[in-house]
Write a protein that holds these residues in place. Structure first.
Motif, PDB file in Angstrom:
ATOM      1  N   LEU A   3       0.821  -1.205   0.000  1.00 13.76           N
ATOM      2  CA  LEU A   3       0.000   0.000   0.000  1.00 13.76           C
ATOM      3  C   LEU A   3       0.853   1.252   0.000  1.00 13.76           C
ATOM      4  O   LEU A   3       0.535   2.242  -0.658  1.00 13.76           O
ATOM      5  N   ASP A 337     -17.528   3.213   0.297  1.00 15.93           N
ATOM      6  CA  ASP A 337     -16.480   2.253  -0.050  1.00 15.93           C
ATOM      7  C   ASP A 337     -15.810   2.610  -1.375  1.00 15.93           C
ATOM      8  O   ASP A 337     -15.648   1.761  -2.267  1.00 15.93           O
ATOM      9  N   GLY A 350      -4.673   3.321   3.420  1.00 14.58           N
ATOM     10  CA  GLY A 350      -3.777   2.182   3.259  1.00 14.58           C
ATOM     11  C   GLY A 350      -3.166   1.691   4.551  1.00 14.58           C
ATOM     12  O   GLY A 350      -2.628   0.580   4.612  1.00 14.58           O
ATOM     13  N   GLU A 351      -3.232   2.499   5.597  1.00 18.36           N
ATOM     14  CA  GLU A 351      -2.672   2.125   6.892  1.00 18.36           C
ATOM     15  C   GLU A 351      -3.740   1.683   7.888  1.00 18.36           C
ATOM     16  O   GLU A 351      -3.412   1.213   8.980  1.00 18.36           O
ATOM     17  N   ASP A 352      -5.002   1.837   7.520  1.00 20.45           N
ATOM     18  CA  ASP A 352      -6.096   1.568   8.453  1.00 20.45           C
ATOM     19  C   ASP A 352      -6.682   0.178   8.203  1.00 20.45           C
ATOM     20  O   ASP A 352      -7.310  -0.065   7.175  1.00 20.45           O
ATOM     21  N   PRO A 353      -6.484  -0.769   9.140  1.00 24.60           N
ATOM     22  CA  PRO A 353      -7.025  -2.119   8.950  1.00 24.60           C
ATOM     23  C   PRO A 353      -8.535  -2.141   8.746  1.00 24.60           C
ATOM     24  O   PRO A 353      -9.068  -3.088   8.167  1.00 24.60           O
ATOM     25  N   ASN A 355     -10.084  -0.530   6.723  1.00 27.00           N
ATOM     26  CA  ASN A 355     -10.329  -0.406   5.278  1.00 27.00           C
ATOM     27  C   ASN A 355      -9.679  -1.537   4.489  1.00 27.00           C
ATOM     28  O   ASN A 355      -9.471  -1.407   3.276  1.00 27.00           O
ATOM     29  N   LYS A 356      -9.393  -2.638   5.156  1.00 23.45           N
ATOM     30  CA  LYS A 356      -8.672  -3.732   4.505  1.00 23.45           C
ATOM     31  C   LYS A 356      -9.379  -4.234   3.253  1.00 23.45           C
ATOM     32  O   LYS A 356      -8.736  -4.603   2.260  1.00 23.45           O
ATOM     33  N   ASP A 357     -10.714  -4.232   3.270  1.00 22.12           N
ATOM     34  CA  ASP A 357     -11.457  -4.713   2.096  1.00 22.12           C
ATOM     35  C   ASP A 357     -11.213  -3.851   0.866  1.00 22.12           C
ATOM     36  O   ASP A 357     -11.405  -4.314  -0.263  1.00 22.12           O
ATOM     37  N   TRP A 359      -8.269  -2.412   0.124  1.00 21.23           N
ATOM     38  CA  TRP A 359      -6.873  -2.434  -0.311  1.00 21.23           C
ATOM     39  C   TRP A 359      -6.681  -3.042  -1.697  1.00 21.23           C
ATOM     40  O   TRP A 359      -5.878  -2.525  -2.490  1.00 21.23           O
ATOM     41  N   GLU A 363      -4.744  -0.970  -4.537  1.00 25.27           N
ATOM     42  CA  GLU A 363      -3.540  -1.494  -5.178  1.00 25.27           C
ATOM     43  C   GLU A 363      -3.699  -1.580  -6.693  1.00 25.27           C
ATOM     44  O   GLU A 363      -2.718  -1.484  -7.433  1.00 25.27           O
TER      45      GLU A 363
END
Length: 417
Positions: A3, A337, A350-353, A355-357, A359, A363
């Motif tokens: 990320l 989203d 990109g650093e916030d888990p 918001n993992k969905d 990523w 990318e």
């Protein structure tokens, strides 16, 4: 790509110097702001968001009011075009295309509106896509990339694996149809966003709307082959559901997916939230091509612009500087989203888990292909695609003929501009 590297590829460090825009000294001003509706469920959440931003802005800028008007995506571009044609251009519009207005000298340049830090914070590829003749007029608002979505539960029950090729899509769709799935593969080629569905497919087929030098290639051999495959292998085999693709719009297709009625469709990040609210488990993979992963995913940026007609440059700039704060950018991106268009907000996402969905979409953005939005002809060409492309895959459709007609009209529009 990680990320951090993704964000580095998208934009440079934010500039720290520069003066912000200020309000007018000449009395009260009311800005007319026309925006697109992002609420997939038909609610008024987009209006509520912008009303909140406007209220917060007005509290800090007592001499500026903001009149917010929100329209459905299928109407908003036309609405703004009608306002401009009637000599009643909005001060600010957040819509799908800007280049034709820029070519008519109706827009302020981005650098005459935004403060230096705000403009420097825009992701570089998206800011570059906002240029006409090397001057930025279109200001990216939010972005997204597209992946192939599938209903995990339906796939598991049918013993299916996510498709990696077009043949895999066809095979999975046949199995889903046999199991009574209403829309084995939803193919929304209706007027709402047919230009997007079209672009996803032609990119996956190795083609595109333009070549490397920007010439329209709508009726290229690759694009014709793509639509021949769609017509013969999905639509003619009754694998696309009860609504003809030319009459199926994105919003009802997404709603059907969120109800568990769709096996597969091409989707953007907002669909994850809509589906998960209804308990639908979402799987996502890169768009397949004929022989494997598509060479390029489709990227989309929606555009903010300021119109010159009313002479409110300073006030427009003040509002946009406020709207593009990290707090506002991330609130909107999180609500729907979507992907933020600024370096600082992208880094935070990109650093916030939490918001993992998102990523995988973030990318995919650096390698994605955007609409040819810098072409002044694109708005008209896009509308023509929306009108005609759905019939291409119908019972009497002829991909070569229809794409040829769209291609000739695109070339004529380009030459006229």
């Amino acid at each position: 790509m990680g990320l951090t590297a993704t964000v580095a590829a998208l934009g440079m460090t934010v500039a720290l110097a520069g003066c912000g825009s200020s309000g007018s000294d000449e009395g009260d001003v009311t800005l007319t702001f026309v925006a697109a509706d992002y609420d997939l469920e038909g609610g008024d959440s987009t209006k509520q968001y912008w009303d909140g931003v406007a209220t917060a802005f007005e509290s800090k800028n007592k001499n500026i009011k903001v009149d917010v008007q929100v329209y459905d995506w299928k109407d908003v571009d036309r609405k703004v075009a009608e306002m401009v044609a009637a000599g009643k251009a909005p001060d600010i519009a957040q819509i799908g295309a800007y280049a034709d207005y820029a070519a008519q000298d109706k827009l302020y340049s981005a650098d005459s509106l935004l403060s230096i830090p705000v403009q420097a914070n825009l992701l570089a590829p998206l800011a570059d896509a906002g240029e006409v003749s090397r001057v930025q007029y279109g200001i990216p608002f939010v972005a997204s990339t597209r992946l192939l979505f599938y209903n995990e539960s339906l796939f598991t029950q049918a013993g299916l694996k996510p498709p990696k090729t077009w043949a895999g899509i066809e095979s999975a769709a046949r199995t889903l149809k046999q199991r009574g799935v209403k829309y084995p593969f939803a193919l929304p080629l209706g007027g709402e966003e047919a230009q997007a569905e079209t672009m996803m497919w032609i990119l996956s087929g190795g083609g595109g709307y333009t070549d490397t030098v920007g010439t329209y290639t709508i009726d290229s051999e690759q694009n014709i082959k793509t639509f021949d495959w769609l017509k013969n292998n999905l639509v003619a085999e009754n694998l696309t559901g009860p609504v003809a693709p030319g009459k199926l719009n994105r919003k009802p297709a997404f709603t059907a997916f969120a109800k568990g009625e769709v096996g597969m469709l091409n989707g953007h990040p907002s669909l994850m939230q809509q589906a998960e609210k209804n308990g639908v488990k979402v799987g996502m993979v890169p768009l397949p091509g004929p022989d494997g992963k598509a060479k390029s995913a489709m990227g989309v940026a929606d555009w903010m612009m300021g119109f010159k007609q009313n002479g409110h440059r300073k006030e427009i700039g003040a509002f946009l500087d406020f709207a593009y704060s990290d707090e506002n950018v991330l609130e909107f991106a999180d609500q729907y989203d979507l992907l933020p268009v600024t370096v600082s907000a992208s880094e935070r996402m990109g650093e916030d888990p939490a918001n993992k969905d998102l990523w995988p979409f973030l990318e995919a953005l650096p390698e994605s292909t955007l609409y040819p939005v810098g072409k002044t002809s694109w708005a008209k060409v896009s509308e023509n695609i929306k009108l005609q492309i759905g019939g291409t895959v119908g019972p009497n459709g002829n991909p070569a003929s229809t794409l040829g007609a769209i291609g000739r009209e695109a070339a004529a529009t380009e030459n006229a501009d």
